[in-house]
Scaffold this motif. Structure first.
Motif, short mmCIF file in Angstrom:
data_model
loop_
_atom_site.label_atom_id
_atom_site.label_comp_id
_atom_site.label_asym_id
_atom_site.label_seq_id
_atom_site.Cartn_x
_atom_site.Cartn_y
_atom_site.Cartn_z
N TYR A 1 64.53 -35.04 40.44
CA TYR A 1 65.09 -33.97 41.26
C TYR A 1 65.47 -34.47 42.65
O TYR A 1 66.51 -34.10 43.21
N TYR B 1 69.48 -34.38 44.19
CA TYR B 1 69.96 -33.80 45.45
C TYR B 1 70.39 -34.87 46.45
O TYR B 1 71.33 -34.67 47.22
N PHE C 1 68.65 -26.26 40.12
CA PHE C 1 67.67 -25.25 40.52
C PHE C 1 67.45 -24.23 39.40
O PHE C 1 66.31 -23.85 39.10
N SER D 1 64.82 -31.95 34.75
CA SER D 1 65.15 -32.91 35.81
C SER D 1 66.10 -33.99 35.32
O SER D 1 67.03 -34.39 36.04
N SER E 1 69.51 -32.58 35.03
CA SER E 1 70.05 -32.39 36.38
C SER E 1 70.67 -33.68 36.90
O SER E 1 71.77 -33.68 37.47
#
Length: 410
Positions: free
Chosen positions: A188, A192, A224, A243, A246
Protein backbone atom coordinates in the motif's frame (compact mmCIF):
# COMPACT_ATOMS: atom_id res chain seq x y z
CA UNK A 1 30.98 -30.56 -57.34
CA UNK A 2 28.52 -27.80 -56.52
CA UNK A 3 25.63 -30.28 -56.57
CA UNK A 4 27.54 -32.58 -54.25
CA UNK A 5 28.29 -29.72 -51.88
CA UNK A 6 24.63 -28.63 -51.91
CA UNK A 7 23.56 -32.20 -51.23
CA UNK A 8 25.94 -32.44 -48.27
CA UNK A 9 24.68 -29.13 -46.85
CA UNK A 10 21.06 -30.21 -47.21
CA UNK A 11 21.83 -33.53 -45.56
CA UNK A 12 23.60 -31.81 -42.67
CA UNK A 13 20.73 -29.36 -42.23
CA UNK A 14 18.15 -32.15 -42.15
CA UNK A 15 20.29 -34.02 -39.68
CA UNK A 16 20.53 -30.97 -37.45
CA UNK A 17 16.75 -30.41 -37.56
CA UNK A 18 16.12 -34.07 -36.76
CA UNK A 19 18.53 -33.88 -33.83
CA UNK A 20 16.87 -30.76 -32.47
CA UNK A 21 13.41 -32.25 -32.89
CA UNK A 22 14.36 -35.47 -31.12
CA UNK A 23 15.97 -33.49 -28.33
CA UNK A 24 12.79 -31.48 -27.89
CA UNK A 25 10.75 -34.68 -27.66
CA UNK A 26 12.79 -35.81 -24.67
CA UNK A 27 12.41 -32.43 -22.99
CA UNK A 28 9.37 -30.52 -21.89
CA UNK A 29 6.86 -29.86 -24.64
CA UNK A 30 5.98 -26.58 -23.01
CA UNK A 31 9.55 -25.33 -23.28
CA UNK A 32 9.52 -26.16 -26.98
CA UNK A 33 6.25 -24.32 -27.66
CA UNK A 34 7.61 -21.41 -25.66
CA UNK A 35 10.74 -21.36 -27.83
CA UNK A 36 8.70 -21.54 -31.04
CA UNK A 37 6.55 -18.63 -29.89
CA UNK A 38 9.65 -16.66 -28.90
CA UNK A 39 11.13 -17.28 -32.34
CA UNK A 40 8.02 -15.79 -33.94
CA UNK A 41 8.46 -12.62 -31.88
CA UNK A 42 12.09 -12.30 -32.90
CA UNK A 43 11.21 -12.83 -36.57
CA UNK A 44 8.44 -10.22 -36.27
CA UNK A 45 10.81 -7.68 -34.79
CA UNK A 46 13.52 -8.30 -37.40
CA UNK A 47 11.07 -7.97 -40.30
CA UNK A 48 9.54 -4.92 -38.67
CA UNK A 49 12.92 -3.19 -38.75
CA UNK A 50 14.24 -4.49 -42.06
CA UNK A 51 11.38 -5.97 -44.10
CA UNK A 52 9.65 -2.85 -45.45
CA UNK A 53 11.83 -2.56 -48.60
CA UNK A 54 11.22 -6.25 -49.38
CA UNK A 55 7.44 -5.97 -49.03
CA UNK A 56 7.42 -2.95 -51.33
CA UNK A 57 8.71 -5.20 -54.11
CA UNK A 58 5.81 -7.68 -53.79
CA UNK A 59 3.06 -6.56 -56.22
CA UNK A 60 0.22 -8.31 -54.38
CA UNK A 61 1.14 -6.36 -51.20
CA UNK A 62 2.24 -3.06 -52.77
CA UNK A 63 -1.13 -2.27 -54.34
CA UNK A 64 -1.11 1.47 -53.69
CA UNK A 65 1.38 4.33 -53.92
CA UNK A 66 -0.04 5.80 -50.71
CA UNK A 67 1.35 3.07 -48.45
CA UNK A 68 3.88 4.43 -45.94
CA UNK A 69 6.88 2.78 -44.35
CA UNK A 70 4.86 2.35 -41.14
CA UNK A 71 2.18 0.46 -43.08
CA UNK A 72 4.71 -2.01 -44.46
CA UNK A 73 6.17 -2.50 -40.99
CA UNK A 74 2.72 -3.29 -39.65
CA UNK A 75 2.16 -5.72 -42.52
CA UNK A 76 5.37 -7.60 -41.71
CA UNK A 77 4.40 -7.95 -38.04
CA UNK A 78 0.78 -8.90 -38.74
CA UNK A 79 1.66 -11.53 -41.35
CA UNK A 80 4.15 -13.30 -39.10
CA UNK A 81 1.64 -13.09 -36.26
CA UNK A 82 -1.11 -14.44 -38.52
CA UNK A 83 0.92 -17.52 -39.36
CA UNK A 84 1.82 -18.06 -35.72
CA UNK A 85 -1.81 -17.60 -34.70
CA UNK A 86 -3.03 -20.15 -37.24
CA UNK A 87 -0.44 -22.69 -36.08
CA UNK A 88 -1.60 -22.55 -32.46
CA UNK A 89 -5.30 -22.14 -33.34
CA UNK A 90 -5.25 -25.27 -35.52
CA UNK A 91 -3.52 -27.21 -32.75
CA UNK A 92 -6.12 -25.92 -30.26
CA UNK A 93 -8.89 -27.34 -32.46
CA UNK A 94 -7.09 -30.66 -32.88
CA UNK A 95 -6.58 -31.03 -29.12
CA UNK A 96 -10.21 -30.45 -28.11
CA UNK A 97 -11.40 -33.24 -25.83
CA UNK A 98 -8.04 -34.83 -24.95
CA UNK A 99 -8.59 -36.22 -21.45
CA UNK A 100 -6.01 -38.96 -20.96
CA UNK A 101 -2.64 -40.06 -22.27
CA UNK A 102 -4.07 -43.01 -24.17
CA UNK A 103 -5.57 -40.55 -26.63
CA UNK A 104 -3.55 -40.63 -29.86
CA UNK A 105 -3.47 -36.85 -29.90
CA UNK A 106 -1.45 -36.81 -26.68
CA UNK A 107 1.60 -37.90 -28.69
CA UNK A 108 0.82 -35.22 -31.30
CA UNK A 109 1.04 -32.59 -28.57
CA UNK A 110 4.38 -33.81 -27.22
CA UNK A 111 6.13 -35.21 -30.29
CA UNK A 112 6.58 -34.76 -34.04
CA UNK A 113 8.62 -31.60 -33.68
CA UNK A 114 10.27 -31.88 -37.06
CA UNK A 115 6.89 -31.71 -38.79
CA UNK A 116 5.69 -28.97 -36.42
CA UNK A 117 8.64 -26.73 -37.29
CA UNK A 118 8.04 -27.25 -41.01
CA UNK A 119 4.31 -26.57 -40.64
CA UNK A 120 4.96 -23.41 -38.61
CA UNK A 121 7.49 -22.14 -41.16
CA UNK A 122 5.18 -22.84 -44.12
CA UNK A 123 2.24 -21.09 -42.42
CA UNK A 124 4.32 -17.98 -41.74
CA UNK A 125 5.66 -17.89 -45.32
CA UNK A 126 2.18 -18.52 -46.74
CA UNK A 127 0.82 -15.45 -44.94
CA UNK A 128 3.03 -13.23 -47.11
CA UNK A 129 0.96 -14.37 -50.12
CA UNK A 130 -2.38 -13.56 -48.48
CA UNK A 131 -4.34 -10.54 -49.83
CA UNK A 132 -4.09 -7.31 -47.85
CA UNK A 133 -7.79 -7.30 -47.00
CA UNK A 134 -7.51 -10.59 -45.09
CA UNK A 135 -4.52 -9.30 -43.13
CA UNK A 136 -6.46 -6.13 -42.38
CA UNK A 137 -9.35 -8.18 -40.99
CA UNK A 138 -6.89 -10.17 -38.87
CA UNK A 139 -5.41 -6.92 -37.57
CA UNK A 140 -8.86 -5.76 -36.46
CA UNK A 141 -9.63 -9.09 -34.80
CA UNK A 142 -6.24 -9.02 -33.10
CA UNK A 143 -7.29 -6.02 -31.04
CA UNK A 144 -10.05 -8.12 -29.49
CA UNK A 145 -7.76 -11.13 -29.15
CA UNK A 146 -5.14 -8.99 -27.40
CA UNK A 147 -7.83 -7.73 -25.03
CA UNK A 148 -8.82 -11.32 -24.26
CA UNK A 149 -5.18 -12.16 -23.52
CA UNK A 150 -4.93 -9.23 -21.12
CA UNK A 151 -8.12 -10.44 -19.43
CA UNK A 152 -6.54 -13.86 -18.93
CA UNK A 153 -3.54 -12.16 -17.32
CA UNK A 154 -5.88 -10.38 -14.93
CA UNK A 155 -7.64 -13.61 -13.92
CA UNK A 156 -4.25 -15.28 -13.41
CA UNK A 157 -3.14 -12.45 -11.16
CA UNK A 158 -6.31 -12.67 -9.08
CA UNK A 159 -5.97 -16.43 -8.74
CA UNK A 160 -2.27 -16.18 -7.82
CA UNK A 161 -2.83 -13.56 -5.11
CA UNK A 162 -5.66 -15.54 -3.51
CA UNK A 163 -3.58 -18.74 -3.59
CA UNK A 164 -0.63 -16.89 -2.06
CA UNK A 165 -2.78 -15.56 0.76
CA UNK A 166 -4.46 -18.93 1.40
CA UNK A 167 -1.15 -20.81 1.49
CA UNK A 168 0.23 -18.54 4.21
CA UNK A 169 -3.00 -18.49 6.22
CA UNK A 170 -3.13 -22.30 6.17
CA UNK A 171 0.22 -22.41 7.99
CA UNK A 172 -1.65 -20.91 10.98
CA UNK A 173 1.47 -19.49 12.59
CA UNK A 174 1.98 -16.03 14.03
CA UNK A 175 5.07 -15.29 11.91
CA UNK A 176 3.13 -15.89 8.67
CA UNK A 177 0.32 -13.59 9.77
CA UNK A 178 2.90 -10.92 10.57
CA UNK A 179 4.50 -11.46 7.16
CA UNK A 180 1.10 -11.02 5.48
CA UNK A 181 0.53 -7.76 7.35
CA UNK A 182 4.01 -6.39 6.60
CA UNK A 183 3.83 -7.18 2.89
CA UNK A 184 0.34 -5.68 2.67
CA UNK A 185 1.49 -2.43 4.32
CA UNK A 186 4.55 -2.25 2.07
CA UNK A 187 2.38 -2.77 -1.03
CA UNK A 188 0.00 0.00 0.00
CA UNK A 189 2.86 2.38 0.73
CA UNK A 190 4.36 1.52 -2.66
CA UNK A 191 1.00 2.10 -4.37
CA UNK A 192 0.54 5.62 -3.06
CA UNK A 193 4.23 6.55 -3.32
CA UNK A 194 4.32 5.40 -6.94
CA UNK A 195 1.11 7.29 -7.68
CA UNK A 196 2.75 10.42 -6.29
CA UNK A 197 5.67 9.92 -8.67
CA UNK A 198 3.22 9.57 -11.57
CA UNK A 199 1.84 13.00 -10.74
CA UNK A 200 5.35 14.41 -11.18
CA UNK A 201 6.03 12.56 -14.43
CA UNK A 202 2.67 12.90 -16.18
CA UNK A 203 1.26 16.16 -14.82
CA UNK A 204 3.94 18.73 -15.73
CA UNK A 205 3.65 22.15 -14.16
CA UNK A 206 1.90 24.72 -16.34
CA UNK A 207 0.06 22.13 -18.48
CA UNK A 208 -3.61 21.20 -18.47
CA UNK A 209 -3.36 17.44 -17.89
CA UNK A 210 -6.77 16.67 -16.41
CA UNK A 211 -7.04 13.33 -18.22
CA UNK A 212 -3.72 12.11 -16.78
CA UNK A 213 -4.74 13.27 -13.31
CA UNK A 214 -7.97 11.29 -13.65
CA UNK A 215 -6.04 8.19 -14.73
CA UNK A 216 -3.73 8.47 -11.72
CA UNK A 217 -6.39 9.27 -9.11
CA UNK A 218 -8.67 6.34 -10.01
CA UNK A 219 -6.19 3.61 -8.90
CA UNK A 220 -5.58 5.51 -5.64
CA UNK A 221 -9.32 5.56 -4.90
CA UNK A 222 -9.67 1.92 -5.91
CA UNK A 223 -6.85 0.89 -3.56
CA UNK A 224 -8.77 2.44 -0.66
CA UNK A 225 -12.01 0.76 -1.78
CA UNK A 226 -10.27 -2.62 -2.00
CA UNK A 227 -9.14 -2.38 1.61
CA UNK A 228 -12.57 -1.30 2.90
CA UNK A 229 -14.39 -4.15 1.13
CA UNK A 230 -11.76 -6.79 1.94
CA UNK A 231 -11.78 -5.94 5.67
CA UNK A 232 -15.56 -5.72 5.96
CA UNK A 233 -16.89 -8.33 8.45
CA UNK A 234 -19.38 -9.68 5.94
CA UNK A 235 -16.70 -10.33 3.33
CA UNK A 236 -14.31 -13.23 3.60
CA UNK A 237 -11.40 -11.17 2.34
CA UNK A 238 -7.81 -10.40 3.23
CA UNK A 239 -5.56 -7.37 2.99
CA UNK A 240 -2.77 -9.08 1.02
CA UNK A 241 -4.70 -9.63 -2.23
CA UNK A 242 -6.15 -6.12 -1.94
CA UNK A 243 -2.68 -4.59 -1.60
CA UNK A 244 -1.16 -6.63 -4.44
CA UNK A 245 -4.03 -5.75 -6.81
CA UNK A 246 -3.59 -2.10 -5.80
CA UNK A 247 0.09 -2.16 -6.80
CA UNK A 248 -0.80 -3.87 -10.06
CA UNK A 249 -3.45 -1.24 -10.91
CA UNK A 250 -0.92 1.53 -10.22
CA UNK A 251 1.64 -0.22 -12.43
CA UNK A 252 -0.86 -0.68 -15.27
CA UNK A 253 -1.68 3.01 -14.98
CA UNK A 254 2.02 3.81 -15.39
CA UNK A 255 2.39 1.56 -18.45
CA UNK A 256 -0.66 3.21 -20.00
CA UNK A 257 0.61 6.74 -19.40
CA UNK A 258 4.09 5.84 -20.66
CA UNK A 259 2.49 4.75 -23.95
CA UNK A 260 1.20 8.25 -24.62
CA UNK A 261 2.62 9.81 -27.80
CA UNK A 262 6.05 11.32 -27.25
CA UNK A 263 4.94 14.71 -28.52
CA UNK A 264 2.09 14.89 -26.00
CA UNK A 265 2.80 17.77 -23.60
CA UNK A 266 1.59 15.80 -20.56
CA UNK A 267 4.05 12.96 -21.17
CA UNK A 268 6.92 14.25 -19.06
CA UNK A 269 9.09 11.20 -19.60
CA UNK A 270 9.61 11.70 -23.33
CA UNK A 271 10.54 15.10 -24.64
CA UNK A 272 11.96 13.76 -27.87
CA UNK A 273 10.90 11.21 -30.49
CA UNK A 274 14.46 10.01 -30.81
CA UNK A 275 14.92 6.66 -29.10
CA UNK A 276 18.31 4.99 -29.13
CA UNK A 277 18.87 1.38 -30.10
CA UNK A 278 19.60 0.19 -26.57
CA UNK A 279 16.24 1.50 -25.34
CA UNK A 280 14.44 -0.27 -28.17
CA UNK A 281 16.26 -3.54 -27.48
CA UNK A 282 15.54 -3.35 -23.75
CA UNK A 283 11.89 -2.59 -24.42
CA UNK A 284 11.60 -5.48 -26.85
CA UNK A 285 13.26 -7.95 -24.47
CA UNK A 286 10.92 -6.89 -21.68
CA UNK A 287 7.92 -7.37 -23.98
CA UNK A 288 9.12 -10.80 -25.13
CA UNK A 289 9.74 -12.06 -21.59
CA UNK A 290 6.41 -10.71 -20.36
CA UNK A 291 4.40 -12.29 -23.17
CA UNK A 292 6.24 -15.61 -22.96
CA UNK A 293 5.76 -15.92 -19.21
CA UNK A 294 2.11 -14.92 -19.34
CA UNK A 295 1.31 -17.34 -22.16
CA UNK A 296 3.21 -20.18 -20.52
CA UNK A 297 1.72 -19.56 -17.09
CA UNK A 298 -1.83 -19.21 -18.36
CA UNK A 299 -1.60 -22.19 -20.70
CA UNK A 300 -0.30 -24.40 -17.89
CA UNK A 301 -2.76 -23.20 -15.26
CA UNK A 302 -5.47 -25.55 -14.05
CA UNK A 303 -7.57 -22.51 -13.22
CA UNK A 304 -8.89 -22.30 -16.79
CA UNK A 305 -10.85 -24.94 -18.64
CA UNK A 306 -9.13 -27.88 -16.95
CA UNK A 307 -10.05 -31.22 -18.52
CA UNK A 308 -12.95 -32.93 -16.72
CA UNK A 309 -10.63 -35.64 -15.42
CA UNK A 310 -8.24 -33.10 -13.91
CA UNK A 311 -9.56 -31.26 -10.81
CA UNK A 312 -8.64 -27.66 -10.24
CA UNK A 313 -6.88 -28.60 -7.03
CA UNK A 314 -4.61 -31.04 -8.81
CA UNK A 315 -0.90 -31.45 -8.21
CA UNK A 316 1.07 -28.28 -8.80
CA UNK A 317 4.08 -28.58 -11.10
CA UNK A 318 6.81 -26.43 -12.47
CA UNK A 319 6.04 -24.28 -15.47
CA UNK A 320 8.93 -25.69 -17.45
CA UNK A 321 8.43 -29.33 -16.54
CA UNK A 322 6.00 -31.53 -18.40
CA UNK A 323 4.37 -33.96 -15.95
CA UNK A 324 3.16 -36.09 -18.83
CA UNK A 325 6.75 -37.12 -19.66
CA UNK A 326 7.31 -38.82 -16.34
CA UNK A 327 3.91 -40.50 -16.41
CA UNK A 328 4.52 -42.02 -19.82
CA UNK A 329 7.89 -43.40 -18.75
CA UNK A 330 6.28 -45.37 -15.92
CA UNK A 331 5.11 -47.92 -18.49
CA UNK A 332 1.72 -48.38 -16.86
CA UNK A 333 -1.08 -49.37 -19.21
CA UNK A 334 -3.82 -47.57 -17.29
CA UNK A 335 -5.20 -44.37 -18.75
CA UNK A 336 -3.71 -41.45 -16.85
CA UNK A 337 -5.51 -38.12 -17.11
CA UNK A 338 -3.67 -35.17 -18.60
CA UNK A 339 -2.70 -32.53 -16.05
CA UNK A 340 -3.73 -29.48 -18.09
CA UNK A 341 -5.94 -28.65 -21.04
CA UNK A 342 -3.88 -28.98 -24.23
CA UNK A 343 -6.50 -27.13 -26.24
CA UNK A 344 -6.58 -24.14 -23.90
CA UNK A 345 -2.78 -24.15 -23.76
CA UNK A 346 -2.66 -23.52 -27.51
CA UNK A 347 -5.50 -20.99 -27.35
CA UNK A 348 -3.44 -18.91 -24.95
CA UNK A 349 -0.46 -18.87 -27.31
CA UNK A 350 -2.78 -17.94 -30.20
CA UNK A 351 -4.12 -14.98 -28.22
CA UNK A 352 -0.59 -14.05 -27.15
CA UNK A 353 0.35 -13.95 -30.84
CA UNK A 354 -2.34 -11.32 -31.36
CA UNK A 355 -1.21 -9.36 -28.31
CA UNK A 356 2.43 -9.35 -29.43
CA UNK A 357 1.37 -8.20 -32.90
CA UNK A 358 -0.49 -5.26 -31.39
CA UNK A 359 2.51 -4.26 -29.29
CA UNK A 360 4.93 -4.37 -32.21
CA UNK A 361 2.58 -2.64 -34.64
CA UNK A 362 1.48 0.15 -32.29
CA UNK A 363 -2.02 -1.41 -32.23
CA UNK A 364 -2.01 -0.76 -36.03
CA UNK A 365 -2.71 2.95 -35.67
CA UNK A 366 0.39 4.52 -34.11
CA UNK A 367 2.09 7.20 -36.15
CA UNK A 368 5.30 6.52 -34.26
CA UNK A 369 5.49 2.80 -35.00
CA UNK A 370 8.52 3.28 -37.20
CA UNK A 371 10.75 4.07 -34.23
CA UNK A 372 8.88 3.09 -31.08
CA UNK A 373 7.29 0.00 -29.58
CA UNK A 374 3.82 0.07 -28.01
CA UNK A 375 3.13 3.81 -28.30
CA UNK A 376 -0.22 5.38 -29.15
CA UNK A 377 -3.59 6.31 -27.71
CA UNK A 378 -5.07 2.90 -28.42
CA UNK A 379 -2.39 1.31 -26.27
CA UNK A 380 -3.04 3.90 -23.54
CA UNK A 381 -6.77 3.17 -23.34
CA UNK A 382 -6.33 -0.61 -23.56
CA UNK A 383 -3.98 -0.59 -20.59
CA UNK A 384 -5.99 1.86 -18.53
CA UNK A 385 -9.15 -0.16 -19.14
CA UNK A 386 -7.25 -3.33 -18.19
CA UNK A 387 -6.57 -1.80 -14.78
CA UNK A 388 -10.23 -0.92 -14.36
CA UNK A 389 -11.34 -4.41 -15.39
CA UNK A 390 -8.89 -5.85 -12.87
CA UNK A 391 -10.51 -3.76 -10.16
CA UNK A 392 -14.02 -4.84 -11.15
CA UNK A 393 -13.08 -8.53 -11.23
CA UNK A 394 -11.34 -8.33 -7.86
CA UNK A 395 -14.31 -6.62 -6.22
CA UNK A 396 -16.56 -9.25 -7.78
CA UNK A 397 -14.50 -12.06 -6.22
CA UNK A 398 -15.13 -10.44 -2.83
CA UNK A 399 -18.84 -9.74 -3.10
CA UNK A 400 -19.94 -12.65 -5.33
CA UNK A 401 -20.41 -15.07 -2.37
CA UNK A 402 -22.73 -12.51 -0.78
CA UNK A 403 -24.77 -11.88 -3.92
CA UNK A 404 -24.93 -15.57 -4.94
CA UNK A 405 -24.79 -17.50 -1.65
CA UNK A 406 -26.06 -20.75 -3.21
CA UNK A 407 -23.12 -21.03 -5.58
CA UNK A 408 -19.75 -22.49 -4.70
CA UNK A 409 -16.75 -20.24 -5.50
CA UNK A 410 -13.16 -21.55 -5.67
Amino acid sequence: MACCLASCCASATCGLCSSVASGITRKSARIAYCGLFGASLVVSWILRETGAPLLEKLPWINTSDSFTKEWYQQQAVLRVSFGNFLFFAIYALIMIGVKDQNDRRDSWHHGGWGLKMIAWFLLVVLMFFVPNVIVSIYGTLSKFGAGAFLLVQVVLLLDATHNWNDSWVEKDEKKWYIALLVISIVCYIATYAFSGILFIWFNPSGQDCGLNVFFIVVPMILAFVFAIIALHPAVNGSLLPASVISVYCAYVCYTGLSSEPHDYVCNGLNKSKAVNASTLILGMLTTVLSVLYSALRAGSSTTFLSPPSSPRSGVKDSLLEDPEDGKRKSGEAEARPVSYSYSFFHIIFALASMYAAMLLSGWTDSSESATLIDVGWTSVWVKICTGWVTAVLYIWTLIAPLILPDREFY
